[in-house]
Design a protein around this motif. Structure first.
Motif: not given
Length: 89
Positions: A26-27, A30-31, A33-34, A37, A73, A77
């Motif tokens: 999942q991490q 997410q990375f 996806a960032q 983006t 980011t 965070t």
């Protein structure tokens, strides 16, 4: 964590390891996806017309855009981390 009361110790260990592997994946997602983006945002902002090479202005814009995205980011965070730490103390 889920309730593993009815599992044997080896099943509990396997389930815990599976949860750890899922969290890692999942991490990674997410990375990715960032990265996707900020690639989209910075490309749209900085690249007028793609060519065989990046000109100085485009390269500078891309570097600056990515650095701002990373800085933002990290700031977000860190802020969430602070909020969580304050909530647990």
């Amino acid at each position: 964590m889920d309730n593993f009361d009815n599992f044997s110790s080896s099943e509990k260990a396997e389930a815990t390891e599976l949860q750890r592997l899922i969290a890692i994946e999942q991490q990674k997602a997410q990375f990715q996806a960032q990265v996707h983006t900020f690639t989209d945002v910075c490309w749209d902002k900085c690249v007028d017309s793609p060519g065989s090479k990046l000109d100085y202005r485009t390269e500078t814009c891309l570097v600056s855009c990515v650095e701002r995205f990373i800085d933002t980011t990290l700031t977000i965070t860190n802020r969430f981390t602070q909020m969580v730490q304050k909530g647990t103390h």
